[in-house]
Write a protein that holds these residues in place. Structure first.
Motif, short mmCIF file in Angstrom:
data_model
loop_
_atom_site.label_atom_id
_atom_site.label_comp_id
_atom_site.label_asym_id
_atom_site.label_seq_id
_atom_site.Cartn_x
_atom_site.Cartn_y
_atom_site.Cartn_z
N GLY A 1 66.70 34.67 12.31
CA GLY A 1 66.60 35.88 13.11
C GLY A 1 67.94 36.25 13.68
N THR A 2 68.04 37.46 14.23
CA THR A 2 69.30 37.93 14.79
C THR A 2 69.20 38.25 16.28
OG1 THR A 2 68.74 40.18 14.07
CG2 THR A 2 70.10 38.87 12.58
N ALA A 3 68.02 38.08 16.85
CA ALA A 3 67.88 38.26 18.30
C ALA A 3 68.56 37.10 19.01
CB ALA A 3 66.41 38.33 18.68
N PRO A 4 69.34 37.39 20.06
CA PRO A 4 70.04 36.31 20.76
C PRO A 4 69.07 35.27 21.31
CG PRO A 4 70.90 38.44 21.43
CD PRO A 4 69.67 38.71 20.63
N LEU A 5 69.46 34.00 21.20
CA LEU A 5 68.69 32.93 21.81
C LEU A 5 68.71 33.08 23.33
CD1 LEU A 5 70.11 29.96 19.69
CD2 LEU A 5 67.83 30.99 19.45
N THR A 6 67.74 32.45 23.98
CA THR A 6 67.70 32.48 25.44
C THR A 6 67.82 31.10 26.07
OG1 THR A 6 65.28 32.39 25.37
CG2 THR A 6 66.30 34.58 25.44
N CYS A 7 67.74 30.04 25.24
CA CYS A 7 67.79 28.68 25.78
C CYS A 7 69.21 28.35 26.27
CB CYS A 7 67.35 27.68 24.73
SG CYS A 7 68.30 27.73 23.20
N LYS A 8 69.26 27.55 27.34
CA LYS A 8 70.57 27.15 27.88
C LYS A 8 70.63 25.66 28.21
CE LYS A 8 71.50 31.72 29.82
NZ LYS A 8 71.83 32.51 31.05
N THR A 9 69.62 24.92 27.75
CA THR A 9 69.63 23.47 27.90
C THR A 9 69.32 22.85 26.54
OG1 THR A 9 67.27 23.23 28.39
CG2 THR A 9 68.74 23.70 30.25
N ALA A 10 69.67 21.59 26.40
CA ALA A 10 69.42 20.91 25.13
C ALA A 10 67.93 20.85 24.84
CB ALA A 10 70.02 19.50 25.17
N ALA A 11 67.13 20.57 25.86
CA ALA A 11 65.69 20.45 25.65
C ALA A 11 65.08 21.78 25.26
CB ALA A 11 65.03 19.90 26.92
N ASP A 12 65.47 22.86 25.94
CA ASP A 12 64.90 24.17 25.62
C ASP A 12 65.30 24.62 24.22
OD1 ASP A 12 63.69 24.27 28.06
OD2 ASP A 12 65.16 25.64 28.98
N CYS A 13 66.53 24.34 23.82
CA CYS A 13 66.96 24.73 22.48
C CYS A 13 66.27 23.89 21.41
CB CYS A 13 68.47 24.63 22.36
SG CYS A 13 69.36 25.94 23.25
N ALA A 14 66.02 22.61 21.71
CA ALA A 14 65.32 21.76 20.74
C ALA A 14 63.90 22.25 20.52
CB ALA A 14 65.30 20.31 21.23
N ALA A 15 63.33 22.94 21.51
CA ALA A 15 61.97 23.43 21.41
C ALA A 15 61.88 24.81 20.75
CB ALA A 15 61.33 23.49 22.80
N ASP A 16 63.01 25.43 20.49
CA ASP A 16 63.01 26.77 19.89
C ASP A 16 62.94 26.63 18.37
OD1 ASP A 16 63.56 29.36 18.95
OD2 ASP A 16 64.72 29.82 20.75
N SER A 17 61.83 27.01 17.77
CA SER A 17 61.61 26.81 16.33
C SER A 17 62.49 27.69 15.46
CB SER A 17 60.14 27.08 15.99
OG SER A 17 59.81 28.44 16.30
N ARG A 18 63.17 28.68 16.07
CA ARG A 18 64.05 29.54 15.27
C ARG A 18 65.36 28.83 14.90
NH1 ARG A 18 65.11 34.45 18.96
NH2 ARG A 18 65.03 32.77 20.53
N ILE A 19 65.70 27.76 15.61
CA ILE A 19 66.98 27.09 15.39
C ILE A 19 66.84 26.10 14.23
CG2 ILE A 19 68.72 25.57 16.38
CD1 ILE A 19 68.04 26.75 19.11
N ARG A 20 67.60 26.33 13.17
CA ARG A 20 67.58 25.42 12.02
C ARG A 20 68.50 24.24 12.26
NH1 ARG A 20 64.53 26.46 7.81
NH2 ARG A 20 64.84 25.14 6.00
N ASP A 21 69.67 24.50 12.86
CA ASP A 21 70.61 23.43 13.16
C ASP A 21 71.46 23.87 14.34
OD1 ASP A 21 71.78 20.95 12.85
OD2 ASP A 21 73.36 21.70 11.54
N LEU A 22 71.95 22.90 15.10
CA LEU A 22 72.72 23.20 16.30
C LEU A 22 73.81 22.17 16.47
CD1 LEU A 22 71.38 24.32 19.73
CD2 LEU A 22 72.77 22.25 19.63
N VAL A 23 75.01 22.63 16.83
CA VAL A 23 76.16 21.74 17.04
C VAL A 23 76.80 22.07 18.38
CG1 VAL A 23 78.48 21.15 16.28
CG2 VAL A 23 76.65 21.37 14.60
N GLY A 24 76.76 21.08 19.28
CA GLY A 24 77.52 21.17 20.51
C GLY A 24 78.78 20.33 20.37
N PHE A 25 79.91 20.84 20.87
CA PHE A 25 81.16 20.11 20.74
C PHE A 25 81.88 20.07 22.09
CE2 PHE A 25 81.93 24.47 19.50
CZ PHE A 25 83.14 24.83 20.08
#
Length: 813
Positions: free
Chosen positions: A149-173
């Protein structure tokens, strides 16, 4: 052609991907401690492979930030409607995710480069990106996500982003709050990206999965940033590390990820097209036969500024390149981003290692219960695959080599360096079991400029007399390859296309032929060649089951499913070649549901000669209705003819459904089943780094075989004497689980097993003559009632109308 992914499809000759690998021991030593609730399922296909936010910053070489995606799956990963998104390392209440929309696809095993914002510094442009955006990434801390999707994500914590099914992969650095697992990937800076190792491991722990290193952007064409082979700041003194130290005694370099200064060697081969670079070999080898003395120096898009015989010093980063990740390919140790100094020219080359029956072990590869053999110490005296790895990049030679796969359109052929491999009657080597891979097979390519000698156009059984020599490479489609700087002289063995025996008038003749994606837009020459094969080489069979007939506009993906124009053009070509006026029967598939080339809607078709045999038309057959059996004894019949066997069964998902027809010859019924089972796409190759290799596609074919076996068993339960002929492209071997299932209990008999072993083949792949096409018959057709022939007209020849050989069975009264 047999429909697959990388292995057998029309191919780009560019390398699919390049990746930098750190030593596997580093990753292995990490303890993975994911935070509870802060992980999602690891991706099996698309991942964020590398993130760099220092582009154009102070001290940076590259001008742009970039995000690189990779696909470790076995099929293309579509990106239409997807996006990559970025948020700062410590998002506040007003922080939002920034978005770069994506389109296109990531090829299996491929990369996809997304250029982001440019800074004011830097001197080197990215390779041509596959997509571009304006995300201004931090050089040291932030989070990137691959999002459906192209709608901006709204999660701002690791737990909330892990629960967002739209995220296929995520990299924090850096010190990013939003990350996967125990911590963010460390070490990002203006001069360092964070990247996954070449294996693309995704354990959902960024700290473990990604490591910092020099940025290595790679686009979908395999192109990298041009950081040079100019030699202007090349080394002037040899360092202490030699090539055998770099290669080590396993498949993975102990120096991977390190930059080594002043590596000495003699240039033994130069490649100026495709994956540009040159091979160097140490003139003073060590005493360990497991450590190669040569290595490929990859120069990116820059033409190598060296020539064969140059003595050079190279300073470069040691990398492990996987030519095809999805196929489980071997890695190739390489030197990347080189700085090269030429010390002298015209030096003698190191002697080539002779590959023959005396030097190539009879055993092929060590067994690791399906796991990787990369970290096992090489045993070159015991295993052929280890021998070839121990010679990676080194000069090798074969003498008077027998050609076992004909020259293809990419100027490649295969030879067999071992006379111990079982030979076919016509000069190839025959593949007779999973435990008999034939150890002497080698591909031959040429580094010789075309102006100095054309590549030999050879058929199976021809020979390259004299010596063929050059560095030993590994091909992106599998197989160790002699990159020839010296080519043997072609000796023609006089191979001729076979013609089957003339049938008696009392015999019904039934053939199968995969015509390789035939559609009306194909050249008239292809139709004429295929027609000639039907009329001359098969002697105009009474019935021909065709596979890979495409719809009337071929690969145009517009919903067309009819194939009347395709078949009519072929029937006309057969008549023009002196054949009969064939009639035909088939069932159009549901659009896009039967696999094959997208838009092509391949299907099976029956051609039949009404002057010799009649087709029993029984209404009711269509693309989704299952054919059944009615009646008993001599009254046994199909409920629809033509019909499809259990088309709704999940065994046929994205695959061709068997087409069954009821024929009558001299007043007696013959039931003919035309097959095209699912492809071998996604299987690991014989020479995989995983041993034994996983043949994942076998699972579906075994299910398909079980469905068809049940149908034939039902026919035979109604009439034990029913004459059934099941034929076509089963995409599997006579010793495979699928064929064992089809023949279980004697329901069907695979006729190829009744040929001498040296004649059991209909297809040639990676130098192995093998069986993919079969004709099976029911017990009502006893040995004395059938005469079977594989008619070799294509697979062994450089000039082919199809990549498959047809087969025919003569059914006696």
């Amino acid at each position: 052609m047999t429909e697959t992914t990388a292995a057998r499809n029309p191919r780009s000759r560019r390398r699919l991907l390049r990746a930098t690998v750190l030593s596997s021991s580093v990753a292995a030593s990490l303890v993975l401690v994911p935070l509870p609730g802060a992980t999602a399922a690891p991706s099996a296909d698309a991942v964020v492979a590398e993130v760099y936010g220092g582009g154009g910053n102070s001290g940076a070489t590259l001008k742009n930030d970039f995000i690189e995606l990779a696909n470790k799956g076995g099929a293309a990963f579509g990106l239409d409607g997807w996006s990559v998104q970025y948020i700062s390392g410590t998002p506040g209440a007003s922080s939002t995710w920034s978005v770069t929309p994506l389109s296109g696809a990531i090829a299996p095993g491929g990369r996809f480069l997304i250029a982001e914002a440019a800074g004011t510094g830097g001197t080197v442009a990215l390779p041509t990106p596959d997509a571009s955006g304006t995300l201004a990434l931090s050089g040291t801390s932030g989070t990137v996500a691959l999002v459906q999707g192209t709608a901006p994500l709204t999660c701002k914590t690791a737990a909330d982003c892990a629960a967002d099914s739209r995220i296929r992969d995520l990299v924090g650095f850096g010190t990013a709050v939003v990350h996967e697992g125990s911590a963010s990937a460390a070490g990002a800076s203006n001069t360092a990206s964070v990247a996954r190792a070449a294996g693309l491991a995704d354990t959902d722990d960024n700290a473990a999965d990604l490591k910092a290193g020099a940025p290595t952007p790679v686009n979908s064409k395999g192109e990298t940033a041009d950081t040079g082979d100019s030699g202007s700041t090349g080394p002037t003194e040899p360092g202490t590390v030699r090539i055998h130290d770099i290669q080590g005694n396993t498949r993975i370099s102990p120096k991977a990820g390190s930059t080594i200064a002043g590596i000495p060697g003699i240039v033994t081969g130069v490649r100026t097209t495709g994956s540009k670079g040159f091979w160097i070999q140490d003139a003073t080898p060590d005493a360990d036969p497991a450590t190669s003395e040569a290595v490929f120096v990859y120069t990116g898009s820059a033409a190598p500024a060296v020539k064969i015989g140059d003595s050079v010093l190279v300073t470069a980063k040691v990398t492990e390149y996987y030519p095809s990740y999805s196929g489980g390919s071997q890695s190739v140790t390489e030197l990347s981003a080189p700085k090269t100094t030429v010390l002298s020219s015209g030096n003698p080359l190191p002697a080539a290692v002779r590959l023959d029956s005396r030097s190539i072990p009879a055993a092929y590869a060590p067994e690791a219960a399906g796991a990787t053999i990369e970290n096992l110490p090489l045993q070159p005296a015991t295993y052929a695959l280890d021998l070839y790895e121990s010679l990676e990049g080194m000069r090798v030679e074969v003498a008077d080599a027998r050609v076992v796969q004909a020259t293809d359109k990419y100027n490649e052929l295969w030879v067999d360096a071992s006379c111990e491999d079982p030979a076919t009657r016509r000069g190839g080597v025959v593949y007779l079991g999973y435990d008999k891979p034939n150890t002497g097979r080698l591909m031959v390519q040429s580094l010789i400029p075309a102006a100095e000698g054309a590549f030999p156009v050879a058929n199976v059984g021809d020979r390259l007399t004299g010596t063929t020599a050059g560095p030993l490479d590994y091909n992106q489609f599998g197989g160790y390859t002699v990159a020839a700087t010296t080519m043997g002289t072609l000796k023609d063995n006089g191979l001729r296309r076979e013609v089957t025996a003339r049938p008696l008038p009392s015999e019904a003749t039934i053939a199968t032929y995969n015509v390789e994606n035939l559609d009306p837009s194909d050249p008239d020459e292809k139709f004429a060649q295929l027609a000639q094969g039907i009329v001359t080489n098969l002697r105009s069979p009474d019935v021909v089951a065709l596979e890979e007939i495409q719809d009337d506009n071929g690969a145009v993906n517009d919903g067309t499913v009819t194939a009347g124009a395709t078949v009519a053009k072929f029937v006309a070509a057969i008549k023009a070649a002196g054949g009969p006026a064939y009639e035909w029967r088939s069932i159009d598939p549901v659009d896009g549901k039967d696999g094959g080339e997208p838009g092509g809607n391949i299907r099976q078709v029956f051609l039949f000669n009404p002057a010799r045999i009649s087709f029993t038309d029984i209404a009711g057959g269509d693309s989704t209705t299952a054919v059944d059996v009615t009646g008993t004894g001599k009254s046994t019949a199909l409920t629809a003819s033509p019909g499809r066997i259990d088309p709704g069964n999940e065994a046929w998902t994205t695959s061709r459904k068997p087409l069954v027809g009821q024929f009558s010859f001299k007043g007696k019924p013959i039931f003919v089943i035309a097959n095209h089972f699912n492809s071998k796409g996604g299987d690991q190759g014989i020479d995989s780094r995983f041993q034994a290799p996983t043949r994942s596609s076998e699972v579906q074919r075994a299910k398909q075989a079980a469905v068809e076996h049940a149908f034939v068993a039902k026919l035979l339960a109604a009439d034990p004497g029913a004459r059934v002929v099941s034929l076509g492209d089963f995409n599997d071997y006579q010793f495979s689980p699928a064929l064992q299932t089809l023949t279980e209990g004697g329901v069907l008999r695979d006729l190829v097993n009744e040929l001498p072993a040296s004649e059991r083949y209909s297809y040639v792949y990676q130098g192995n003559s093998q069986v993919l096409d079969h004709i099976l018959v029911s017990p009502g057709l006893k040995r004395q009632h059938v005469d079977y022939d594989v008619v070799h007209v294509n697979s062994e020849f450089a000039a082919q109308a199809s990549d498959h050989d047809p087969q025919i069975v003569r059914v006696k009264p």
